[in-house]
Design an enzyme around this catalytic site. Structure first.
Site, PDB file in Angstrom:
ATOM      1  N   CYS A  23      51.542  23.661 -22.385  1.00  0.00           N
ATOM      2  CA  CYS A  23      51.285  23.962 -23.911  1.00  0.00           C
ATOM      3  C   CYS A  23      51.303  22.556 -24.612  1.00  0.00           C
ATOM      4  CB  CYS A  23      52.003  24.804 -24.421  1.00  0.00           C
ATOM      5  SG  CYS A  23      51.420  25.389 -26.038  1.00  0.00           S
ATOM      6  N   HIS A  73      51.354  29.438 -21.260  1.00  0.00           N
ATOM      7  CA  HIS A  73      52.784  29.294 -20.604  1.00  0.00           C
ATOM      8  C   HIS A  73      52.660  30.337 -19.320  1.00  0.00           C
ATOM      9  CE1 HIS A  73      55.034  27.349 -23.929  1.00  0.00           C
ATOM     10  NE2 HIS A  73      54.154  28.104 -24.644  1.00  0.00           N
ATOM     11  N   GLU A  92      54.945  30.046 -16.896  1.00  0.00           N
ATOM     12  CA  GLU A  92      55.971  30.483 -16.633  1.00  0.00           C
ATOM     13  C   GLU A  92      56.540  31.743 -16.766  1.00  0.00           C
ATOM     14  OE1 GLU A  92      55.257  28.560 -19.031  1.00  0.00           O
ATOM     15  OE2 GLU A  92      56.967  28.338 -20.682  1.00  0.00           O
TER      16      GLU A  92
HETATM   17  N1  GLN Z   1      53.457  22.545 -30.974  1.00  0.00           N
HETATM   18  C1  GLN Z   1      52.509  22.925 -30.400  1.00  0.00           C
HETATM   19  C2  GLN Z   1      51.560  23.855 -31.028  1.00  0.00           C
HETATM   20  O1  GLN Z   1      51.922  24.866 -31.987  1.00  0.00           O
HETATM   21  C3  GLN Z   1      52.603  23.431 -28.872  1.00  0.00           C
HETATM   22  C4  GLN Z   1      53.299  24.757 -29.013  1.00  0.00           C
HETATM   23  C5  GLN Z   1      54.071  24.952 -27.706  1.00  0.00           C
HETATM   24  O2  GLN Z   1      54.287  23.959 -26.830  1.00  0.00           O
HETATM   25  N2  GLN Z   1      54.396  26.315 -27.387  1.00  0.00           N
HETATM   26  O3  GLN Z   1      50.241  23.945 -30.591  1.00  0.00           O
END
Ligand code: GLN
Length: 542
Positions: free
Chosen positions: A380, A514, A516
């Site tokens: 992410c 994600h 994970e």
């Molecule tokens: N801050 C980034 C976004 O909102 C990444 C979010 C995250 O890593 N879950 O896109």
């Protein structure tokens, strides 16, 4: 017939109620029952989505896009049953339901009160969508005696009363502290906590006693006597080497047998727990070890990256190695030369995160991984930082940045203002509320043939869970590809870059989702399996 098990906690918080509940779920499942686990959280936030991970720990995202308590992650990892929006509720959500009904006039002029209106709403939540389950395990967050827990305790008391004893039971998890000066474990806090429960009309049927050791027989008898339960229903919950051992330790003491007995279920045959013995053996007897640096922001609280730590461990199980995680606050890499500290690690991972603080340190970690051929996994925010690094240092866009940090001339990462969820077009702008408005939950992604991720997943279409407000700008696709970065996964409409990789590197992958969240000890996520394999290969080289 669906049966309900209510799990409360006493004495102190952080006793591992989530793991205990998940372990019971796994044991009942091994006996052939269909289980569903639920969590009732007494705090006032509508969900944990807006909470700081350092206070509350990770926000676990479900397939259907709910931002939930991290215990739901344990439930999924132990049972494999995907959690749903309706499996986690908070006081905040209950009250907002009750208050909107009040505004709508649904209470027909009644004075709206905690009993019955709030307690009815809690019971409604507990009893909804239960058709596909033999057992619903409901964990009550917090500790008995908290003011905030009271409506929940009252609701489960009423619910159990309505269901009858043959369809409901109470399990209470407590702490038995060991006092070295006295040389014994003390039962008094447990006695008090059980009394506290009795004062709201709940008699625990089984006690799970957390302790740093197995409970001695005399303490067990004493607890049984004072707490009004049979001695065989005082189950010892000692500290163990790995959380995946908990179902085995509970089963050795017939915890699942006692639960079945309570419900009048015969237990002639032994459940098949080979899945858990294999996992525990593999964790306890690794054939080697790799060190992974996790370069993040919330590194002082391990719970902030709970699923990530578990998924890395699962990658270790798949490769028969132990995974040592080195949690590093990325801010330290903003000092000159500090990034050299990454020299001796076998893999570098930049996890999800929010906000500008420490972001340049993450970019520095990406650069180090890329230039030193260290396996790199960006999740992410970690993918966004990788794209910024490649843009700046390989694609000749020195001002590449993210609008998350303010205005920038080259917004390689920008606010996600419009995207498709099935047939619906979701729209956001900079003024939208923060709670529950990110791109959340499972989305499909198409993988490019011939890429590393295509080989890792072994299929063309995948589905993974998201939680982000920003995205890599597809308009930079050509610039990035000319610098050697491949967009190996995109949304089906081709608008959103979901995965990037560098083919010239031994293992350099960034994912906008994600992974994970979907990894299980008995079904490690392929990306984690492959990342740890790359780390093993590197550790053998250097
Ligand atoms: N801050 C980034 C976004 O909102 C990444 C979010 C995250 O890593 N879950 O896109």
């Amino acid at each position: 017939m669906t049966r309900f098990v209510f799990i409360t906690g006493g004495v102190v918080s952080s006793l591992g109620k989530g793991i205990s509940s998940a372990s019971l779920g796994a044991l009942l499942q091994a006996r052939g029952f269909k289980v569903r686990l639920r969590k009732l959280d007494p705090y006032l936030n509508v969900d944990p989505g807006t909470m700081n991970p350092i206070q509350h720990g990770e926000v676990y995202v479900t397939e259907d896009g709910a931002e939930t308590d991290l215990d739901l992650g344990h439930y999924e990892r132990f049972t494999g049953v995907p959690a749903r929006q309706g499996d986690n509720v908070t006081t905040g959500r209950i009250y907002s339901t009750v208050l909107s009904r009040e505004r709508h006039g649904d209470y027909l002029g009644a004075t709206v009160q905690v009993i019955p209106h709030v307690t009815d709403a809690i019971k409604e939540f507990i009893g909804s969508n239960t058709e596909d389950s033999d057992f619903i395990l409901c964990e009550i967050g917090g500790t008995v005696g908290d003011i905030e827990s009271l409506p929940f305790l009252e609701a489960i008391r009423q619910k159990a009363n309505e269901l009858g004893r043959e369809r409901s039971m109470f399990i209470h998890l407590t702490l038995l502290p060991h006092l070295s000066a006295a040389g014994e474990v003390k039962t008094k806090p447990t006695q008090h906590s059980v009394k506290e429960l009795q004062s709201v009309g709940i008699q625990a049927d089984i006690l799970l006693c957390r302790s740093d050791r197995t409970i001695p027989a005399d303490a067990r008898r004493k607890i049984a006597l004072f707490c009004n339960v049979a001695p065989e229903r005082v189950i010892s919950a000692p500290d163990v080497g790995t959380i995946y051992e908990v179902p085995l330790v509970y089963h050795e003491q017939d915890f699942d047998v006692e639960v079945c007995k309570h419900f009048g279920i015969e237990t002639v045959s032994e459940p098949d727990l080979s899945r858990w013995t294999q996992i525990v053996d593999s964790i306890k007897q690794p054939e080697g070890k790799v060190t992974i640096a996790v370069v993040g922001k919330y590194t002082e609280l391990p719970d902030a990256y709970k699923s990530l730590a578990e998924a890395l461990g699962h990658g270790g199980i798949a490769n028969s190695v132990g995974v040592e995680m080195r949690w590093i606050d990325s801010e330290i890499f903003e000092q000159d030369g500090a990034v050299q500290r990454l020299e001796d690690v076998d893999g570098i991972l930049v996890p999800g995160g929010f906000g500008e603080r420490g972001s340049e340190g993450k970019v520095a970690a990406v650069q180090f991984a890329r230039e030193h051929q260290v396996p790199y996994f960006g999740i992410c925010f970690g993918m966004q930082m990788a794209v910024i690094e490649v843009c700046r240092n390989l694609a000749g866009v020195p001002n590449a940045g993210s609008t998350e940090f303010g205005e920038t001339s080259d917004a390689v990462v920008g606010l996600l203002t419009e995207w498709r969820k099935g047939d619906v077009v979701e729209q956001r702008d900079a003024d939208t509320d923060l709670g529950g408005t990110m791109r959340l939950g499972a989305y499909p992604c198409r993988l490019k043939e011939g890429t590393l991720v295509h080989q890792i997943y072994g299929s063309e279409m995948i589905e993974e869970r998201h939680r982000h407000r920003y995205e890599v700008n597809i308009n930079y696709a050509d610039t990035l590809e000319s610098a050697g970065l491949v967009m190996s996964g995109v949304s089906p409409d081709g608008e959103l870059p979901e995965i990037i990789e560098l083919p010239e590197h031994p293992w350099f992958i960034g994912v906008q989702f994600h992974p994970e969240l979907k990894s299980k000890p008995f079904d490690p996520h392929p990306l984690f399996t492959s990342f740890i394999k790359a780390a093993v290969d590197r550790s053998r080289l250097v």
